[in-house]
Each structure stands twice: as structure tokens, then as C-alpha cells.
Enzyme design. Structure first.
Site, PDB file in Angstrom:
ATOM      1  N   ARG A  97       1.097  -1.273   0.203  1.00 49.05           N
ATOM      2  CA  ARG A  97       0.070   0.091   0.014  1.00 49.05           C
ATOM      3  C   ARG A  97       0.974   1.109  -0.099  1.00 49.05           C
ATOM      4  O   ARG A  97       1.793   1.323   0.747  1.00 49.05           O
ATOM      5  CB  ARG A  97      -0.825  -0.049   1.204  1.00 49.05           C
ATOM      6  CG  ARG A  97      -1.893   1.048   1.327  1.00 49.05           C
ATOM      7  CD  ARG A  97      -2.871   1.084   0.337  1.00 49.05           C
ATOM      8  NE  ARG A  97      -4.204   1.799   0.559  1.00 49.05           N
ATOM      9  CZ  ARG A  97      -5.250   2.036  -0.379  1.00 49.05           C
ATOM     10  NH1 ARG A  97      -4.917   1.579  -1.625  1.00 49.05           N
ATOM     11  NH2 ARG A  97      -6.138   2.754   0.148  1.00 49.05           N
ATOM     12  N   THR A 370      -9.025   0.374 -10.403  1.00 45.31           N
ATOM     13  CA  THR A 370      -8.264  -0.801  -9.616  1.00 45.31           C
ATOM     14  C   THR A 370      -8.371  -2.195 -10.569  1.00 45.31           C
ATOM     15  O   THR A 370      -9.000  -2.133 -11.367  1.00 45.31           O
ATOM     16  CB  THR A 370      -8.875  -0.778  -8.211  1.00 45.31           C
ATOM     17  OG1 THR A 370      -9.103   0.258  -7.512  1.00 45.31           O
ATOM     18  CG2 THR A 370      -8.127  -2.108  -7.331  1.00 45.31           C
ATOM     19  N   THR A 388      -3.805  -1.058  -7.462  1.00 46.70           N
ATOM     20  CA  THR A 388      -4.470   0.181  -7.879  1.00 46.70           C
ATOM     21  C   THR A 388      -3.849   1.370  -8.007  1.00 46.70           C
ATOM     22  O   THR A 388      -2.491   1.312  -7.446  1.00 46.70           O
ATOM     23  CB  THR A 388      -5.690   0.484  -6.776  1.00 46.70           C
ATOM     24  OG1 THR A 388      -6.525   1.283  -7.304  1.00 46.70           O
ATOM     25  CG2 THR A 388      -4.967   0.417  -5.342  1.00 46.70           C
ATOM     26  N   ASP A 412      -7.897   8.316  -0.239  1.00 49.58           N
ATOM     27  CA  ASP A 412      -8.566   7.234   0.529  1.00 49.58           C
ATOM     28  C   ASP A 412      -8.457   7.488   2.143  1.00 49.58           C
ATOM     29  O   ASP A 412      -8.972   6.883   3.104  1.00 49.58           O
ATOM     30  CB  ASP A 412      -7.942   5.535   0.225  1.00 49.58           C
ATOM     31  CG  ASP A 412      -8.503   4.984  -0.906  1.00 49.58           C
ATOM     32  OD1 ASP A 412      -9.573   5.732  -1.477  1.00 49.58           O
ATOM     33  OD2 ASP A 412      -8.138   4.377  -1.380  1.00 49.58           O
ATOM     34  N   SER A 441      -7.780   0.904   2.986  1.00 51.65           N
ATOM     35  CA  SER A 441      -8.213   0.485   1.610  1.00 51.65           C
ATOM     36  C   SER A 441      -9.497  -0.631   1.706  1.00 51.65           C
ATOM     37  O   SER A 441      -9.726  -1.132   2.527  1.00 51.65           O
ATOM     38  CB  SER A 441      -7.100  -0.283   0.858  1.00 51.65           C
ATOM     39  OG  SER A 441      -7.349  -1.069  -0.284  1.00 51.65           O
TER      40      SER A 441
HETATM   41  N1  GLY Z   1      -8.220   2.848  -3.779  1.00 50.91           N
HETATM   42  C1  GLY Z   1      -9.526   1.928  -3.632  1.00 50.91           C
HETATM   43  C2  GLY Z   1      -8.996   0.971  -2.496  1.00 50.91           C
HETATM   44  O1  GLY Z   1      -7.732   0.891  -1.868  1.00 50.91           O
HETATM   45  O2  GLY Z   1      -9.874   0.452  -1.673  1.00 50.91           O
END
Ligand code: GLY
Length: 561
Positions: A97, A370, A388, A412, A441
Site C-alpha cells: 500500500r 483498480t 490500484t 482514501d 483500503s
Molecule cells: N483505492 C481503492 C482502495 O484501495 O480501496
């Protein structure tokens, strides 16, 4: 070896799986890949044929998608890689991430009145977190793969260098993001080479991206996070008033995390832990539903209960979840069956519970971006990968000379606790912005293990990802659905706020809609189908693997060989 390809272009139903539990064969002997683009699936196949395992194939498919699906994911973004190694049962989620840069501040996206400054967390360099995907590719290859990184990245490099055919979904994305892409000279050069949208079927080449991939192949982590690529990324971000530094890039690390494991009616469900909300929310919803026999209930009653489980699972997402390295997420409590029993006790079978009657936070709409792919190899190694850039092409901004699109994942985070993000999702204090922190996420790569076999699944779809995976798990466990049946299943969704059920056209029969309205649910039909579920299965009875891609996806390709 003979190859059979399975192009899923419309609803395909396979025969029902065995209801008799069968002992797991030692290995499937065949491999299966389901990805959203034929070239990505072929990249995985090429690497398996060269002697690679599922993890090598995952690196190849991931990198290929970064090239041929630039609207969905990329080297400038992040993802979650859920892995199962067959030889010792090792299960792990490689968390790639993005992180907030060190200079990020919790109120960076709001004005003095605490209101969101339009566009700042979406279309500017401030929207971009420090990318994680390149680090994951290097880590997966080194720790889990068999082949050299250069070999597994070769197909992606070729696709970037030689180009690939422009297809209609790519054109849709380019149209939607036209203004933002055109405003970034490097993006405009790649995506509008003749000054306008490319022709359908013309070749899209990305020479800078090929060079960046080559650097990654030759130099590993430092090929992206140090040296010329890092310098170009930081220069591009700082030129526009952004916060990235060379130290931010040099300091980026993936984290290996233990997956969330839960049980539902005899099945073992393995899914993504925080900073994804997916595994925890999925576990809570399944724990609630474990108390009912959905198959024995009329459709309206069963659908009502699934909606009420979604409402409560997503409520917990808003209240409790965030980056576990920064906030104390009460995971053990949230996924405990007794906690779900308490939630279940307050569910009425005859009435919807308005979301504002649940203690919680005081939410917008969803996006389809995504991407996800699922792999199982001949030895039974598995990879479920969701990756994503956030919304279409991320921020749309490309760092000159790199071919790398900057994500807009910072959206997010909660700009202010309680303020909805671009998916209409509300999150709390736990998801406030802080330097080095990972944003929450919904990505939910998942394994379902029943006595009869294994399913590997996941999908893009923003806030709807978790409810889509839930419906896939219910189909697999309650109805022994095949891979093809799982992806074709019609969908409905509730995310706590806004307090309404959205459903695909024809997902619910008219009588069910009426009965849900009578219980107090607000329903809204989506304008089009949503999601792009990718499933591979290994059924023990006949020792058979299957792969299926969502009929909703334009160019998904499922391969068994
Ligand atoms: N950017 C969408 C997610 O990570 O949920």
C-alpha cells in the site's frame, strides 16, 4: 503440453461441484490464471512455461497490467498480494500500500472551515502517496519466485516497448480523464500522441515506462526508489508544489502481514488484513450470516439479512479501521463470532435498520478502477492480487522521463473524520492522514477453502469490492458455485452510508424488490453492471482447476493449462 483456453465472454455455467468432501490431491498438476487483459494472462503463462511458479507469474501479470491497463494500476501505485505457498502452507499478505509522504498533514485537504478543497486529493500531485507496487514486485520475486526478476518482467517490458492495441475500455478511461491527462505533458505525449484520443486498434507504446521497468529488472528496489527514476519522480512532484522527497522514496518498505482468517459454514476464509478493511469487514459479515440458513429462506428474507450484515460490516469499517502501524485496530474483537452474535441479535427480520440508528459516523458514489487477478499453479501455490492507482489513471499526472503515473490514493484517507471520500465512504480518526501512514483500503484478495476445494478471488470496484467478494464467498460455500457461476452472479450492495441498497439491473426479482421496500429499504438500480471478479478454483473431487473472468469485464482472459 496441450493448452486449453477459456474465453469467458458471457455467462458461462459449469457443472455443479461435488457436494461430497474429497481428500485434497497432493497437487493440481494444472495451472489457472484469471486476469482482466489477455496480454497479462499471457505474461503469466509465459513465465509458468519458463519454469516459474504462481509467484513469478503474479509478478509478470502485475507488471503487465501496469502497462496494458494504465487506468487501473501501475508502478506509481500500490496493491495487496495474498499468497499461499503449497510446500509448507505459508500464508502471507504482502502489503504494498502507498504511504503518506513525511511532510503530509492531517488537514492538508480541507479549508479553514474544515470543508474538503475540491480536487486537491484527486487531481494534483498532493493526491499521490509513495508508491508500493515496484517494491512488491522485487520482494515477491526474490522471496517467493524461482526465476530472475529480469525474466518475469520481460513480457511487461516488451508490451511497453512494442506497444499494444488500444481497446474500448482504455478509450473510455482516456475520454473520462482527458482534461487531467492532457494537462500533464508526459501523460499527453503517451496517451494522445497525435494530439487527440488514439484510434481504436492503434498501438500504444510507452518507451519511458519500458526504461523504468528495465531499471527495476536490473537494479531491483533501487532501480525505482533511488537514482534517476526516484530523482525524476521527486522533481515532477516538487515542481507542482508536492511533498515527496528522495528520503520518502528511499524509505518505502513493503510489510508482510498475517492474513485475516475466519470461518463460514465449514469453510476457511483467508483475506486481506488492515490497512485493508476487506478481510475484517468480510469476516464480520460472514460471522453475522453464519447464524442463518440463507438457503432455506425465501429470497427476500435472505437478501434482507445479507443487506443488514453489509450495513454492519461497513459501519465497523467507518468506525474502527485504519493503518495498524499507527492506530489500534481491534481486529480480534471485530472478527470474533461472539461480537457478530451481538450484532445479529439486533437485526430484525421484518424491518430494515436505518443506518443512523446504529452508533456510528454521519457519505458519494463508486468507481470501477483498480484491478485484480487470481492464479493457482500446478503445485497448488496461489496468488490473489488486487492493485490500484485509485481512480482512473490515478491523478493523471505522469513524471516526465519515467512513464510512471502518480496515484491519487491520498483520497482514501479521511480528509476530516466523517467527511466522505471519493467512494462516498466515511472513515474516522483511525484513518486520519499522518506522515508515513498507509491509507485505508477496500481491496479484498481472498481464498476460500472448503472441504471440496479452493477458490482464489477478488475484484476492483472501490467501496463495492468487499460486498462483491462476500457474494462470491456465499455462492461458493452455500451453493458450491463453480468459478464461472461465481463471476456471473448478479450483485447488490449496501455500505452503511449512504443508507441505500444499490443493485445491478435484474439482480433482484420484482417481488424481492417489493418485499425489501416493505421492510423499509431504499433501493436504487445502478445504470450498468459493476465489478470485474476474477476467480480460479481447484476442485479436489476431479482434481480439476478452472478459471473464470467476469462477463462484465471487456477483455478478461481466463486460462487453464
Ligand atoms: N483505492 C481503492 C482502495 O484501495 O480501496
Amino acid at each position: 503440453m496441450p493448452i486449453s483456453r477459456l474465453f469467458i465472454v458471457s455467462l458461462i455455467l459449469f457443472g455443479p461441484a461435488s457436494v461430497q468432501a474429497s481428500p485434497a490431491p497432493e497437487r493440481p498438476g494444472q495451472a489457472a490464471i484469471a486476469s482482466p487483459h489477455p496480454l497479462a494472462t499471457q505474461a503469466g503463462e509465459e513465465v509458468l512455461r519458463a519454469g516459474g511458479n504462481a509467484f513469478d507469474a503474479a509478478v509478470a501479470v502485475s507488471a503487465a497490467l501496469a502497462v496494458v491497463e494504465p487506468y487501473g494500476s501501475g508502478l506509481g501505485g500500490g496493491g495487496f498480494f495474498l499468497l499461499h505457498r503449497a510446500e509448507d502452507g505459508h500464508e502471507v499478505m504482502v502489503d504494498a500500500r502507498e504511504t503518506a509522504p513525511a511532510a503530509a498533514r492531517r488537514d492538508m485537504f480541507v479549508d479553514e472551515q474544515g470543508e474538503r478543497i475540491p480536487g486537491l486529493s484527486l487531481d494534483t500531485v498532493l493526491a499521490a502517496g509513495i508508491p508500493g507496487l515496484p517494491a512488491a514486485l522485487v520482494h515477491l520475486s526474490r522471496e517467493y519466485g524461482r526465476l530472475p526478476l529480469g525474466t518475469v518482467l520481460a513480457p511487461a517490458i516488451r508490451y511497453a516497448e512494442d506497444g499494444f492495441e488500444v481497446y474500448s475500455r482504455l478509450l473510455t478511461g482516456l475520454e473520462r480523464k482527458r482534461a487531467e491527462l492532457a494537462a500533464s505533458p508526459a501523460s499527453a505525449e503517451v496517451f494522445f500522441p497525435a494530439g487527440d484520443l488514439p484510434e481504436l486498434g492503434s498501438r500504444l507504446r510507452q518507451h519511458d515506462l519500458a526504461r523504468t521497468l528495465r531499471r527495476l529488472a536490473e537494479q531491483g528496489h533501487d532501480g525505482f526508489y533511488a537514482g534517476p527514476v526516484a530523482e525524476a519522480l521527486v522533481a515532477a512532484v516538487q515542481a507542482e508544489g508536492g511533498l515527496w522527497t528522495l528520503e520518502d522514496l528511499a524509505g518505502y518498505r513493503i510489510v508482510e502481514r498475517a492474513p485475516i482468517v475466519s470461518r463460514y459454514r465449514g469453510a476457511r476464509i483467508v483475506s486481506a488484513p488492515p490497512p485493508s478493511s476487506g478481510g475484517v469487514v468480510l469476516a464480520t459479515m460472514l460471522n453475522i450470516l453464519e447464524g442463518y440458513d440463507l438457503q432455506a429462506l425465501p429470497a427476500d428474507a435472505a437478501t434482507h439479512l445479507v443487506i443488514e450484515a453489509m450495513r454492519r460490516g461497513y459501519r465497523d469499517r467507518a468506525l474502527y479501521l485504519g493503518d495498524p502501524d499507527f492506530v489500534d485496530v481491534p481486529v480480534a474483537r471485530l472478527i470474533h463470532p461472539m461480537y457478530a452474535a451481538g450484532l445479529r441479535a439486533a437485526i430484525r427480520t421484518d424491518r430494515a435498520m436505518p443506518s443512523d440508528h446504529l452508533p456510528g459516523l454521519g457519505a458519494r458514489e463508486d468507481g470501477p478502477q483498480t484491478t485484480h487477478f487470481s492464479i493457482i499453479d500446478g503445485d497448488g501455490n496461489r496468488a490473489a492480487v488486487t492493485q490500484t492507482l485509485n481512480f482512473w489513471f490515478g491523478s493523471g499526472i505522469m513524471a516526465a522521463g519515467t512513464g510512471v503515473l502518480l496515484n491519487n490514493e491520498m483520497d482514501d484517507f479521511s480528509a476530516r473524520p466523517g467527511l466522505p471520500d471519493g467512494f462516498g465512504l466515511v472513515t474516522g480518526e483511525g484513518n486520519a492522514i499522518a506522515p508515513g501512514k498507509r491509507m485505508l483500503s477496500s481491496m479484498t484478495p481472498t481464498f476460500v477453502e472448503t472441504p471440496d476445494g479452493v477458490a482464489v478471488l477478488g475484484t476492483p470496484g472501490g467501496s463495492r469490492i468487499i460486498s462483491m467478494v462476500l457474494l462470491g464467498v456465499l455462492a461458493r460455500v452455500d451453493e458450491q458455485a463453480s468459478a464461472g457461476e461465481m463471476v456471473a452472479r448478479r450483485r447488490f450492495h449496501h455500505q452503511y452510508l449512504p443508507d441505500r441498497v444499490v443493485h445491478e439491473p435484474d439482480a433482484l426479482e420484482a417481488a424481492v424488490v417489493e418485499a425489501l421496500r416493505a421492510r423499509g429499504h431504499e433501493l436504487e438500480e445502478t445504470r450498468r453492471d459493476y465489478g470485474n471478479l476474477k476467480v480460479v478454483t481447484w476442485d479436489y473431487g476431479e482434481n480439476r482447476v478452472e478459471a473464470a473472468t467476469d462477463p462484465r469485464g471487456e477483455r478478461g482472459e481466463a486460462l487453464v493449462y
